[in-house]
Motif scaffolding. Structure first.
Motif, PDB file in Angstrom:
ATOM      1  N   SER A   1     -44.961 -33.408 -11.648  1.00  0.00           N
ATOM      2  CA  SER A   1     -45.666 -33.132 -12.902  1.00  0.00           C
ATOM      3  C   SER A   1     -46.061 -34.438 -13.593  1.00  0.00           C
TER       4      SER A   1
ATOM      5  N   ASP B   1     -48.296 -37.585 -14.031  1.00  0.00           N
ATOM      6  CA  ASP B   1     -49.647 -38.058 -13.729  1.00  0.00           C
ATOM      7  C   ASP B   1     -49.637 -39.579 -13.647  1.00  0.00           C
TER       8      ASP B   1
ATOM      9  N   ALA C   1     -54.834 -33.949  -8.061  1.00  0.00           N
ATOM     10  CA  ALA C   1     -54.539 -32.966  -9.095  1.00  0.00           C
ATOM     11  C   ALA C   1     -54.539 -31.568  -8.473  1.00  0.00           C
TER      12      ALA C   1
ATOM     13  N   GLY D   1     -53.266 -28.800 -10.496  1.00  0.00           N
ATOM     14  CA  GLY D   1     -53.345 -27.838 -11.591  1.00  0.00           C
ATOM     15  C   GLY D   1     -51.989 -27.204 -11.832  1.00  0.00           C
ATOM     16  N   SER D   2     -51.971 -26.170 -12.641  1.00  0.00           N
ATOM     17  CA  SER D   2     -50.709 -25.505 -12.941  1.00  0.00           C
ATOM     18  C   SER D   2     -50.596 -24.223 -12.122  1.00  0.00           C
TER      19      SER D   2
ATOM     20  N   ARG E   1     -46.818 -26.746 -16.555  1.00  0.00           N
ATOM     21  CA  ARG E   1     -47.376 -28.101 -16.558  1.00  0.00           C
ATOM     22  C   ARG E   1     -48.311 -28.296 -15.367  1.00  0.00           C
ATOM     23  N   PRO E   2     -49.346 -29.126 -15.529  1.00  0.00           N
ATOM     24  CA  PRO E   2     -50.192 -29.455 -14.380  1.00  0.00           C
ATOM     25  C   PRO E   2     -49.378 -30.229 -13.339  1.00  0.00           C
ATOM     26  N   SER E   3     -49.685 -30.015 -12.078  1.00  0.00           N
ATOM     27  CA  SER E   3     -48.989 -30.694 -10.990  1.00  0.00           C
ATOM     28  C   SER E   3     -49.947 -31.583 -10.217  1.00  0.00           C
TER      29      SER E   3
ATOM     30  N   THR F   1     -58.216 -26.251  -3.518  1.00  0.00           N
ATOM     31  CA  THR F   1     -57.113 -27.164  -3.826  1.00  0.00           C
ATOM     32  C   THR F   1     -56.441 -27.624  -2.545  1.00  0.00           C
TER      33      THR F   1
END
Length: 158
Positions: A88, A90, A102, A104-105, A113-115, A141
């Motif tokens: 998580s 960045d 990236a 996303g969540s 949280r975005p991963s 993705t």
């Protein structure tokens, strides 16, 4: 399904779900291939490429220790799964997108949280050591992660 010999044959770390591995994980399998990259998710209780799963991942700085983490599964090598750990954190300000993609969540993170996929770290995953399936990755993705792994390994001369 496309095979990518040499791309993921190196820099794999074996790991187990609970506790440290019985021997130190190898950062170089000596293999020049054998990984088959495929997008074939199926939330049937078994881990498949294209899914995020939870399993024990050793720390990079001390492979005798680690913790359960989400891992994006991108392929297979024999009976093993091939994946990259998610974080998580960045780090794009530090390295641009050179070492992460990236994601996303998703339901793999309770806080939403975005991963980010750590594309410079490729892991061999023992399917029986997967604690649970987390979610199916969107195909776009998954494709971005696979392209990122290829880019990172070319940049590192692997």
């Amino acid at each position: 399904m496309a095979s990518t010999p040499g791309l993921l044959g190196r820099f794999a770390a074996a790991f187990r779900r609970r506790g440290a591995p019985s021997s130190a994980p190898s950062s170089d399998t000596g293999s020049t291939g054998g990984a088959v990259l495929e997008y074939s998710p199926c939330l049937d209780g078994d881990p498949d490429p294209g899914e995020v799963v939870w399993t024990w991942v050793p720390y990079e700085e001390d492979p005798s220790q680690g913790k359960d983490r989400p891992v994006a599964i991108i392929g297979r090598r024999g009976h093993l799964l091939v994946g990259v750990p998610l974080t998580s954190k960045d780090h794009s300000g530090e390295h641009g997108d050179r070492w992460q993609v990236a994601v996303g969540s998703g339901p793999w993170d309770r806080s939403g949280r975005p991963s980010f996929a750590k594309i410079d770290r490729v892991l061999d995953v023992v399917p029986e050591q997967v604690r649970r399936e987390g979610a199916v990755l969107p195909k776009a993705t998954y494709d971005a992660i696979v392209a990122g792994v290829a880019r990172a390994h070319r940049a590192a001369g692997r």
